[in-house]
Scaffold this motif. Structure first.
Motif, PDB file in Angstrom:
ATOM      1  N   THR A  79       0.878  -1.138   0.209  1.00 59.08           N
ATOM      2  CA  THR A  79      -0.144  -0.133  -0.077  1.00 59.08           C
ATOM      3  C   THR A  79       0.795   1.240  -0.073  1.00 59.08           C
ATOM      4  O   THR A  79       1.510   1.463   0.998  1.00 59.08           O
ATOM      5  N   VAL A  80       0.538   2.167  -1.200  1.00 57.77           N
ATOM      6  CA  VAL A  80       1.607   3.433  -1.021  1.00 57.77           C
ATOM      7  C   VAL A  80       0.482   4.457  -0.749  1.00 57.77           C
ATOM      8  O   VAL A  80      -0.382   4.564  -1.156  1.00 57.77           O
ATOM      9  N   LYS A  81       1.122   5.302   0.264  1.00 51.78           N
ATOM     10  CA  LYS A  81       0.267   6.341   0.725  1.00 51.78           C
ATOM     11  C   LYS A  81       1.038   7.568   0.491  1.00 51.78           C
ATOM     12  O   LYS A  81       2.492   7.689   0.792  1.00 51.78           O
ATOM     13  N   PRO A  82       0.641   8.617  -0.011  1.00 53.39           N
ATOM     14  CA  PRO A  82       1.177  10.090  -0.134  1.00 53.39           C
ATOM     15  C   PRO A  82       1.575  10.597   1.111  1.00 53.39           C
ATOM     16  O   PRO A  82       0.753  10.458   2.019  1.00 53.39           O
ATOM     17  N   PHE A  83       2.763  11.443   1.215  1.00 55.60           N
ATOM     18  CA  PHE A  83       3.010  11.991   2.509  1.00 55.60           C
ATOM     19  C   PHE A  83       3.201  13.759   2.137  1.00 55.60           C
ATOM     20  O   PHE A  83       3.483  13.855   0.929  1.00 55.60           O
ATOM     21  N   LYS A  84       3.043  14.391   3.066  1.00 53.88           N
ATOM     22  CA  LYS A  84       3.232  15.888   2.853  1.00 53.88           C
ATOM     23  C   LYS A  84       4.786  15.925   2.832  1.00 53.88           C
ATOM     24  O   LYS A  84       5.582  15.728   3.652  1.00 53.88           O
ATOM     25  N   GLY A  85       5.183  16.715   1.863  1.00 50.39           N
ATOM     26  CA  GLY A  85       6.648  16.983   1.776  1.00 50.39           C
ATOM     27  C   GLY A  85       7.068  18.356   2.720  1.00 50.39           C
ATOM     28  O   GLY A  85       6.044  19.331   3.238  1.00 50.39           O
ATOM     29  N   LEU A  86       8.260  18.335   3.269  1.00 55.34           N
ATOM     30  CA  LEU A  86       8.656  19.461   3.997  1.00 55.34           C
ATOM     31  C   LEU A  86       9.369  20.380   3.347  1.00 55.34           C
ATOM     32  O   LEU A  86      10.364  19.924   2.600  1.00 55.34           O
ATOM     33  N   ARG A  87       9.250  21.577   3.538  1.00 53.81           N
ATOM     34  CA  ARG A  87      10.024  22.809   2.849  1.00 53.81           C
ATOM     35  C   ARG A  87      10.763  23.671   3.990  1.00 53.81           C
ATOM     36  O   ARG A  87       9.827  23.864   5.031  1.00 53.81           O
ATOM     37  N   PRO A  88      11.989  23.984   3.929  1.00 52.06           N
ATOM     38  CA  PRO A  88      12.661  24.875   4.976  1.00 52.06           C
ATOM     39  C   PRO A  88      12.219  26.055   4.930  1.00 52.06           C
ATOM     40  O   PRO A  88      11.196  26.706   3.857  1.00 52.06           O
ATOM     41  N   PRO A  89      11.793  27.065   6.144  1.00 55.10           N
ATOM     42  CA  PRO A  89      11.337  28.293   5.983  1.00 55.10           C
ATOM     43  C   PRO A  89      12.195  29.167   4.887  1.00 55.10           C
ATOM     44  O   PRO A  89      13.310  28.948   4.888  1.00 55.10           O
ATOM     45  N   LYS A  90      11.433  30.118   4.365  1.00 54.89           N
ATOM     46  CA  LYS A  90      12.247  30.953   3.221  1.00 54.89           C
ATOM     47  C   LYS A  90      13.507  31.610   3.821  1.00 54.89           C
ATOM     48  O   LYS A  90      14.543  31.603   3.099  1.00 54.89           O
ATOM     49  N   GLU A  91      13.894  31.881   4.897  1.00 47.69           N
ATOM     50  CA  GLU A  91      14.979  32.444   5.605  1.00 47.69           C
ATOM     51  C   GLU A  91      15.994  31.438   5.622  1.00 47.69           C
ATOM     52  O   GLU A  91      16.984  31.857   5.861  1.00 47.69           O
ATOM     53  N   LEU A  92      15.697  30.108   5.599  1.00 48.69           N
ATOM     54  CA  LEU A  92      16.906  29.285   5.799  1.00 48.69           C
ATOM     55  C   LEU A  92      17.093  28.255   4.635  1.00 48.69           C
ATOM     56  O   LEU A  92      17.977  27.496   4.608  1.00 48.69           O
ATOM     57  N   VAL A  93      16.459  28.987   3.595  1.00 48.57           N
ATOM     58  CA  VAL A  93      16.807  28.070   2.333  1.00 48.57           C
ATOM     59  C   VAL A  93      18.605  28.140   1.815  1.00 48.57           C
ATOM     60  O   VAL A  93      18.719  26.995   1.381  1.00 48.57           O
ATOM     61  N   GLU A  94      18.771  29.109   1.970  1.00 48.37           N
ATOM     62  CA  GLU A  94      20.183  29.555   1.459  1.00 48.37           C
ATOM     63  C   GLU A  94      21.111  28.489   2.361  1.00 48.37           C
ATOM     64  O   GLU A  94      22.155  27.877   2.020  1.00 48.37           O
ATOM     65  N   GLN A  95      20.658  28.458   3.689  1.00 50.09           N
ATOM     66  CA  GLN A  95      21.676  27.829   4.659  1.00 50.09           C
ATOM     67  C   GLN A  95      21.549  26.093   4.143  1.00 50.09           C
ATOM     68  O   GLN A  95      22.390  25.627   4.666  1.00 50.09           O
ATOM     69  N   VAL A  96      20.359  25.677   4.020  1.00 52.31           N
ATOM     70  CA  VAL A  96      20.134  24.181   3.804  1.00 52.31           C
ATOM     71  C   VAL A  96      20.551  23.705   2.499  1.00 52.31           C
ATOM     72  O   VAL A  96      20.406  22.400   2.263  1.00 52.31           O
ATOM     73  N   ALA A  97      20.335  24.600   1.451  1.00 54.32           N
ATOM     74  CA  ALA A  97      20.494  24.092   0.047  1.00 54.32           C
ATOM     75  C   ALA A  97      22.042  23.518  -0.271  1.00 54.32           C
ATOM     76  O   ALA A  97      23.092  23.739   0.483  1.00 54.32           O
ATOM     77  N   SER A  98      21.976  22.238  -1.190  1.00 53.50           N
ATOM     78  CA  SER A  98      23.089  21.373  -1.239  1.00 53.50           C
ATOM     79  C   SER A  98      22.749  21.016  -2.636  1.00 53.50           C
ATOM     80  O   SER A  98      21.951  20.581  -3.091  1.00 53.50           O
ATOM     81  N   ARG A  99      24.003  20.473  -3.253  1.00 55.98           N
ATOM     82  CA  ARG A  99      24.140  19.988  -4.363  1.00 55.98           C
ATOM     83  C   ARG A  99      23.891  18.332  -4.072  1.00 55.98           C
ATOM     84  O   ARG A  99      24.080  18.037  -3.179  1.00 55.98           O
ATOM     85  N   PRO A 100      23.391  17.611  -5.140  1.00 58.28           N
ATOM     86  CA  PRO A 100      23.439  16.105  -5.012  1.00 58.28           C
ATOM     87  C   PRO A 100      24.523  15.564  -4.436  1.00 58.28           C
ATOM     88  O   PRO A 100      25.778  16.081  -4.830  1.00 58.28           O
ATOM     89  N   TYR A 101      24.506  14.328  -3.476  1.00 57.04           N
ATOM     90  CA  TYR A 101      25.609  13.951  -2.743  1.00 57.04           C
ATOM     91  C   TYR A 101      26.587  13.262  -3.912  1.00 57.04           C
ATOM     92  O   TYR A 101      27.933  13.272  -3.530  1.00 57.04           O
ATOM     93  N   ASP A 102      26.115  12.993  -4.942  1.00 57.48           N
ATOM     94  CA  ASP A 102      26.995  12.022  -6.009  1.00 57.48           C
ATOM     95  C   ASP A 102      27.891  13.128  -6.770  1.00 57.48           C
ATOM     96  O   ASP A 102      28.650  12.551  -7.764  1.00 57.48           O
TER      97      ASP A 102
END
Length: 61
Positions: A3-26
């Motif tokens: 059974t696949v159930k959707p979930f609500k995605g989480l987004r950082p607050p706008k003021e933290l976007v620059e601090q948490v943004a990252s390139r893909p790990y690979d």
């Protein structure tokens, strides 16, 4: 059957976007991730590349 159930995605607050943004790990190695995350405890590199928090020279495997 699974059974696949959707979930609500989480987004950082706008003021933290620059601090948490990252390139893909690979697309960068541990040294590059360590340099990009230096001094930023909110960086997602601490989650996707946790070896950046190990002492230099530690075998990451």
């Amino acid at each position: 059957m699974a059974t696949v159930k959707p979930f609500k995605g989480l987004r950082p607050p706008k003021e933290l976007v620059e601090q948490v943004a990252s390139r893909p790990y690979d697309v960068l190695n541990s040294a590059e991730a360590r340099a990009e995350a230096k001094g930023n405890e909110k960086s997602l590199y601490h989650i996707i590349k946790p070896e950046i928090d190990f002492p230099e020279g530690t075998d990451e495997h």
